[in-house]
Write a protein that holds these residues in place. Structure first.
Motif, PDB file in Angstrom:
ATOM      1  N   TYR A 110       1.167  -1.212  -0.020  1.00  0.00           N
ATOM      2  CA  TYR A 110       0.177   0.002  -0.143  1.00  0.00           C
ATOM      3  C   TYR A 110       1.013   1.249  -0.074  1.00  0.00           C
ATOM      4  N   GLU A 111       0.798   1.878  -1.115  1.00  0.00           N
ATOM      5  CA  GLU A 111       1.799   3.156  -1.200  1.00  0.00           C
ATOM      6  C   GLU A 111       0.768   4.301  -1.706  1.00  0.00           C
ATOM      7  N   PRO A 112       0.246   5.243  -0.513  1.00  0.00           N
ATOM      8  CA  PRO A 112      -0.575   6.313  -1.033  1.00  0.00           C
ATOM      9  C   PRO A 112       0.537   7.271  -1.816  1.00  0.00           C
ATOM     10  N   VAL A 113      -0.153   7.669  -2.766  1.00  0.00           N
ATOM     11  CA  VAL A 113       0.605   8.571  -3.885  1.00  0.00           C
ATOM     12  C   VAL A 113       1.335   9.661  -3.516  1.00  0.00           C
ATOM     13  N   TRP A 114       0.425  10.480  -2.341  1.00  0.00           N
ATOM     14  CA  TRP A 114       0.877  11.680  -1.960  1.00  0.00           C
ATOM     15  C   TRP A 114       2.092  11.450  -0.820  1.00  0.00           C
ATOM     16  N   ALA A 115       2.265  10.152  -0.639  1.00  0.00           N
ATOM     17  CA  ALA A 115       3.237  10.165   0.443  1.00  0.00           C
ATOM     18  C   ALA A 115       4.537   9.506  -0.260  1.00  0.00           C
ATOM     19  N   ILE A 116       4.568   9.440  -1.634  1.00  0.00           N
ATOM     20  CA  ILE A 116       5.799   8.685  -2.234  1.00  0.00           C
ATOM     21  C   ILE A 116       6.631  10.052  -2.605  1.00  0.00           C
ATOM     22  N   GLY A 117       7.902  10.001  -1.934  1.00  0.00           N
ATOM     23  CA  GLY A 117       8.861  10.773  -2.333  1.00  0.00           C
ATOM     24  C   GLY A 117       8.592  12.413  -1.910  1.00  0.00           C
ATOM     25  N   THR A 118       7.688  12.460  -1.117  1.00  0.00           N
ATOM     26  CA  THR A 118       7.077  13.810  -0.617  1.00  0.00           C
ATOM     27  C   THR A 118       7.760  14.078   0.612  1.00  0.00           C
ATOM     28  N   GLY A 119       8.080  12.951   1.538  1.00  0.00           N
ATOM     29  CA  GLY A 119       8.451  13.418   2.950  1.00  0.00           C
ATOM     30  C   GLY A 119       7.102  13.167   3.681  1.00  0.00           C
ATOM     31  N   ARG A 120       5.891  13.123   3.153  1.00  0.00           N
ATOM     32  CA  ARG A 120       4.680  13.267   3.952  1.00  0.00           C
ATOM     33  C   ARG A 120       4.319  11.582   3.921  1.00  0.00           C
ATOM     34  N   THR A 121       4.382  11.261   5.444  1.00  0.00           N
ATOM     35  CA  THR A 121       4.080   9.858   5.491  1.00  0.00           C
ATOM     36  C   THR A 121       2.662   9.648   6.026  1.00  0.00           C
ATOM     37  N   ALA A 122       2.050   8.719   5.762  1.00  0.00           N
ATOM     38  CA  ALA A 122       0.568   8.237   6.352  1.00  0.00           C
ATOM     39  C   ALA A 122       0.892   8.052   7.800  1.00  0.00           C
ATOM     40  N   THR A 123      -0.036   8.424   8.664  1.00  0.00           N
ATOM     41  CA  THR A 123      -0.038   8.179   9.965  1.00  0.00           C
ATOM     42  C   THR A 123       0.017   6.695  10.258  1.00  0.00           C
ATOM     43  N   PRO A 124       0.689   5.909  11.079  1.00  0.00           N
ATOM     44  CA  PRO A 124       0.229   4.667  11.301  1.00  0.00           C
ATOM     45  C   PRO A 124      -1.018   4.216  11.528  1.00  0.00           C
ATOM     46  N   GLU A 125      -1.970   5.074  11.961  1.00  0.00           N
ATOM     47  CA  GLU A 125      -3.470   4.874  12.094  1.00  0.00           C
ATOM     48  C   GLU A 125      -4.093   4.761  10.479  1.00  0.00           C
ATOM     49  N   GLN A 126      -3.378   5.572   9.678  1.00  0.00           N
ATOM     50  CA  GLN A 126      -4.155   5.670   8.411  1.00  0.00           C
ATOM     51  C   GLN A 126      -3.569   4.636   7.733  1.00  0.00           C
ATOM     52  N   GLY A 159       4.486   1.622   2.076  1.00  0.00           N
ATOM     53  CA  GLY A 159       5.450   2.459   1.157  1.00  0.00           C
ATOM     54  C   GLY A 159       4.943   3.882   0.990  1.00  0.00           C
ATOM     55  N   GLY A 160       5.909   4.922   1.322  1.00  0.00           N
ATOM     56  CA  GLY A 160       5.613   6.193   1.200  1.00  0.00           C
ATOM     57  C   GLY A 160       6.594   6.948   2.243  1.00  0.00           C
ATOM     58  N   SER A 161       7.639   7.503   1.834  1.00  0.00           N
ATOM     59  CA  SER A 161       8.466   8.284   2.595  1.00  0.00           C
ATOM     60  C   SER A 161       8.841   7.488   4.415  1.00  0.00           C
ATOM     61  N   VAL A 162       8.747   6.376   4.001  1.00  0.00           N
ATOM     62  CA  VAL A 162       9.473   5.463   5.352  1.00  0.00           C
ATOM     63  C   VAL A 162      10.885   5.950   5.728  1.00  0.00           C
ATOM     64  N   LYS A 163      10.946   6.450   6.958  1.00  0.00           N
ATOM     65  CA  LYS A 163      12.399   6.711   7.516  1.00  0.00           C
ATOM     66  C   LYS A 163      12.763   5.936   8.444  1.00  0.00           C
ATOM     67  N   ALA A 164      14.289   6.043   8.939  1.00  0.00           N
ATOM     68  CA  ALA A 164      14.389   5.387  10.180  1.00  0.00           C
ATOM     69  C   ALA A 164      13.393   5.569  11.306  1.00  0.00           C
ATOM     70  N   ASP A 165      13.141   6.876  11.256  1.00  0.00           N
ATOM     71  CA  ASP A 165      12.524   7.640  12.608  1.00  0.00           C
ATOM     72  C   ASP A 165      10.740   7.188  12.835  1.00  0.00           C
ATOM     73  N   ASN A 166      10.369   6.591  11.493  1.00  0.00           N
ATOM     74  CA  ASN A 166       9.057   6.562  11.371  1.00  0.00           C
ATOM     75  C   ASN A 166       8.714   4.987  11.235  1.00  0.00           C
ATOM     76  N   ALA A 167       9.847   4.280  10.904  1.00  0.00           N
ATOM     77  CA  ALA A 167       9.630   2.784  10.398  1.00  0.00           C
ATOM     78  C   ALA A 167       8.865   1.984  11.653  1.00  0.00           C
ATOM     79  N   ARG A 168       9.568   2.166  12.891  1.00  0.00           N
ATOM     80  CA  ARG A 168       9.196   1.320  14.053  1.00  0.00           C
ATOM     81  C   ARG A 168       7.670   1.297  14.043  1.00  0.00           C
ATOM     82  N   THR A 169       7.207   2.622  14.369  1.00  0.00           N
ATOM     83  CA  THR A 169       5.752   2.677  14.650  1.00  0.00           C
ATOM     84  C   THR A 169       4.953   2.167  13.498  1.00  0.00           C
ATOM     85  N   LEU A 170       5.311   2.533  12.223  1.00  0.00           N
ATOM     86  CA  LEU A 170       4.672   2.002  11.162  1.00  0.00           C
ATOM     87  C   LEU A 170       4.426   0.298  11.363  1.00  0.00           C
ATOM     88  N   PHE A 171       5.458  -0.411  11.313  1.00  0.00           N
ATOM     89  CA  PHE A 171       6.001  -1.742  11.303  1.00  0.00           C
ATOM     90  C   PHE A 171       5.017  -2.397  12.698  1.00  0.00           C
TER      91      PHE A 171
END
Ligand code: PEP
Length: 246
Positions: free
Chosen positions: A163-179, A206-218
């Motif tokens: 699941y890759e929200p288009v608005w989050a890809i390469g934008t630095g804008r990540t879906a919240t874990p809840e979204q 997928g969508g602007s996953v970074k080291a600092d947001n990966a854990r809560t998403l996963f």
């Protein structure tokens, strides 16, 4: 408990010189406690295969042809990918849907062509910002996934879904874990109605996953890892994301 999977999507980045230290650093950082792969541009597949031969790291391509072989200039078949040891092929990335006008059915046919050669398709689905704001997210992702479910039929349980929200890809804008979890739960339910294997299938975010947001998403119950674009090009960032999944 599903083992997590982290897949780097290099997109059209890299060079033989730059790939070498990146691949070596990832190999050096093992083990991760999760499955790890990179999807490299076609010309670099042999370099990845050579660098990671014999280990538990995996690799794949970013697209695949629906055709077996023939007069299709510029296309690469699933059989060719299999020859290079590709475990995965990304299909339906939003950049291909957008710039190459790939339809839901074409994406589904690509997924089928990959599976027929033992290459696991990573099927990307996701809504645009306009679609999200219009409240169409659920309908869009369900429609995209439905085409693949119907085409793969009894093999639907073999794909990986991203699941890759288009608005989050390469934008630095990540879906919240809840979204992200809400859409993943929806996709899992759709898969549950289609295949007895849904509970063991991997659904990546997928969508602007970074080291600092990966854990809560996963940590979300239906998120089984990530498809990582920009951050997969920097060894330290990608390794940190893999560790967050492990
Ligand atoms: C992607 O290309 O699939 C992706 C998720 O990119 P990024 O991580 O850069 O948003």
């Amino acid at each position: 408990m599903r083992r997590k999977l982290v897949v780097g999507n290099w997109k059209m980045h890299g060079s033989r010189a730059a790939n070498e230290p990146l691949l070596a650093a990832i190999a050096q950082a093992r083990p991760f406690g999760c499955d790890v792969a990179v999807c490299a541009p076609f010309p670099y597949l042999s370099e990845v295969a050579l660098a990671w031969a014999g280990g538990d790291l995996r690799w794949g391509a970013q697209d695949v042809s629906v055709h077996e072989q023939g007069a299709y200039t510029g296309e690469v078949s699933a059989a060719m990918l299999a020859e290079f040891g590709c475990r995965y092929a990304i299909v339906g990335h939003s950049e291909r849907r957008q710039y190459h006008h790939e339809s839901d059915q074409l994406v589904a046919d690509k997924a089928k062509a990959a599976l027929a050669r033992g290459v696991t398709p990573i099927v990307c689905v996701g809504e645009s910002l306009a679609q999200r704001e219009a409240g169409e997210t659920d309908a869009v992702v369900k429609r995209q996934l439905s085409a693949v479910i119907h085409t793969l039929a009894h093999c639907a349980g073999e794909m990986v879904v991203a699941y890759e929200p288009v608005w989050a890809i390469g934008t630095g804008r990540t879906a919240t874990p809840e979204q992200a979890q809400a859409v993943h739960a929806l996709l899992r339910a759709q898969l549950q109605a289609a295949t007895p294997h849904a509970s063991r299938m991997k659904l990546l975010y997928g969508g602007s996953v970074k080291a600092d947001n990966a854990r809560t998403l996963f940590a979300q119950p239906d998120i089984d890892g990530g498809l990582i674009g920009g951050a997969s090009l920097k060894a330290d960032d990608f390794i940190a994301i893999c560790r967050a999944a492990g």
